[in-house]
Design an enzyme around this catalytic site. Structure first.
Site, short mmCIF file in Angstrom:
data_model
loop_
_atom_site.label_atom_id
_atom_site.label_comp_id
_atom_site.label_asym_id
_atom_site.label_seq_id
_atom_site.Cartn_x
_atom_site.Cartn_y
_atom_site.Cartn_z
CG ASP A 173 -2.30 -0.16 1.02
OD1 ASP A 173 -2.64 -0.31 -0.15
OD2 ASP A 173 -3.09 -0.14 1.98
CB CYS A 219 -18.76 -13.38 -7.01
SG CYS A 219 -17.57 -12.42 -6.04
CB CYS A 227 -23.11 -14.16 -4.08
SG CYS A 227 -23.01 -13.25 -2.52
CB CYS A 276 -20.56 -7.29 -0.97
SG CYS A 276 -20.31 -7.75 -2.69
CB CYS A 322 -22.86 -1.28 0.17
SG CYS A 322 -21.98 0.29 0.26
CB CYS A 346 -16.52 3.75 -0.38
SG CYS A 346 -15.79 2.47 0.64
CB CYS A 401 -18.73 -5.08 1.32
SG CYS A 401 -17.20 -4.17 1.52
CB CYS A 429 -18.12 -11.86 1.87
SG CYS A 429 -17.49 -12.92 0.56
#
Ligand code: SF4
Ligand code: SF4
Length: 360
Positions: A136, A190, A193, A196, A200, A216, A246, A250
């Site tokens: 990051d 996924c 589905c 998420c 949210c 977000c 989210c 899951c």
């Protein structure tokens, strides 16, 4: 040494250093460039101007670090086993919800340090080579590299997840000029589905794998320096640093692994502290309690801005509302213009609704 044997050894050393998985990606990220450009031009990057500034460098590892031929992608689990239940904290508006990844020590340095140790271990074996470790910390498209390396797939919430560990892990990248055999990507699981997207709180997941940062809560509470839009404040609830909704919903996180790292255990009870207590911290206390934590990076002003919003989201009839109102009122005029604007909003919510409630 045979490259396959070297890779096998590197994976073993990575495990010894606490990484859950270590897999190798090539450096061809060209498939991701178009989606990124569209995301940016739709404004979904909000005010993160560095994304634009770095341009397509994030998709070109060999331009960022000349000579790079492979990227070793590693994962490190961070879900602390002994923290308070996220659902309990989210369900109690008097408490502050802090994203699970930031309850313990700042992961950036820790992951980079371990990657540097891994690189030294490799050079003991093969001699000097060129490497750079990232977590990051630079224009590196970790999600795409993790997908290329088969660490998982990019879920509809835009995070990387996998079938054996869910998504509660950090990613790190070790750029290498070594020609290691690459791993195969894994399929997207996924399926149909949409949990998420449906959960949210702010409707930030605007398409499969596309998050509009402007909506977000992770962006709004951590990256955004500006005021939090009033229309979104009521939707943020008690989330004061990041948001995990989210991930919490899951289904693949049923398989999530808990971290073994003491460094990622919650510090200073940040997994469940009352909003009022955190709001009453002065700057010195904020700096002391967040030393070595990723939270410190947002600074005291944003921290208090976020807390003011969460205090304003306490239902006016709740027991905690009176104390919240008193704390907000006490700080009004003392907290600087931006925090004051959020405090005023919160006071209006608490006192306006209270007087309406009492008048019938
Ligand atoms: S982090 Fe929260 S606000 Fe952001 S996309 Fe996930 S659920 Fe939505
Ligand atoms: S909640 Fe469902 S759609 Fe979202 S990332 Fe998980 S599996 Fe994919």
């Amino acid at each position: 040494m045979d490259p396959s044997e070297l890779k096998r050894r590197i994976q073993g050393w990575a495990q010894e250093l606490g990484f859950t998985e270590a897999r190798v990606a090539d450096i061809d990220l060209s498939d991701y460039e178009r989606g990124f450009r569209e995301w940016l031009s739709a404004g979904h990057g909000a005010s993160m101007s560095f994304l634009e500034r770095h341009g397509l460098l994030r998709f070109r590892p060999d331009e960022l670090v000349p000579g790079t031929r492979r990227v070793l992608m590693v994962s490190r689990d961070y879900l602390p086993p002994e923290s308070r239940s996220p659902q309990q904290v989210l369900g109690n508006p008097a408490l502050a919800y802090v994203s699970r990844y930031s309850l313990g020590r700042d992961y950036h340095k820790l992951v980079r340090k371990r990657l540097a140790q891994l690189a030294r271990r490799i050079s003991d074996e093969v001699g000097p080579f060129t490497y750079r470790a990232f977590c990051d910390s630079a224009p590196v498209y970790e999600t795409g590299l993790a997908e290329r390396a088969g660490l998982g797939w990019k879920g509809k919430h835009s995070l990387v997840l996998n079938r054996s560990g869910g998504s509660w892990f950090f990613l790190g990248a070790l750029f290498l000029d070594l020609d290691l055999p690459v791993d195969e990507p894994v399929a997207d699981h996924c399926g149909t589905c949409t949990a998420c997207i449906d959960v949210c709180p702010t409707g930030a997941i605007v398409a499969d794998g596309v998050v509009d940062a402007r909506r977000c809560i992770s962006y709004l509470t951590i990256e955004a320096d500006e005021d939090i839009p009033e229309s979104l404040r009521p939707l943020m609830g008690n989330r004061v640093y990041g948001c995990d909704d989210c991930q919490l919903v899951c289904p693949w996180n049923r398989f999530a692994r808990y971290t073994q790292d003491d460094d990622f255990q919650p510090r200073h009870d940040l997994d469940a502290t009352e909003l009022v207590t955190l709001f009453r911290w002065d700057e010195a206390t904020f700096l002391a309690r967040t030393e070595g934590s990723a939270i410190r990076r947002i600074g005291w002003r944003r921290w208090r801005r976020n807390l003011a919003v969460a205090l304003g989201n306490i239902p006016p009839q709740a027991d905690a509302a009176g104390e919240a109102l008193a704390a907000l009122t006490q700080e009004l005029g003392e907290a600087g213009d931006q925090v004051d604007r959020h405090i005023r909003w919160a006071i209006d919510r608490l006192s306006g609704d209270r007087s309406r409630g009492s008048s019938g």
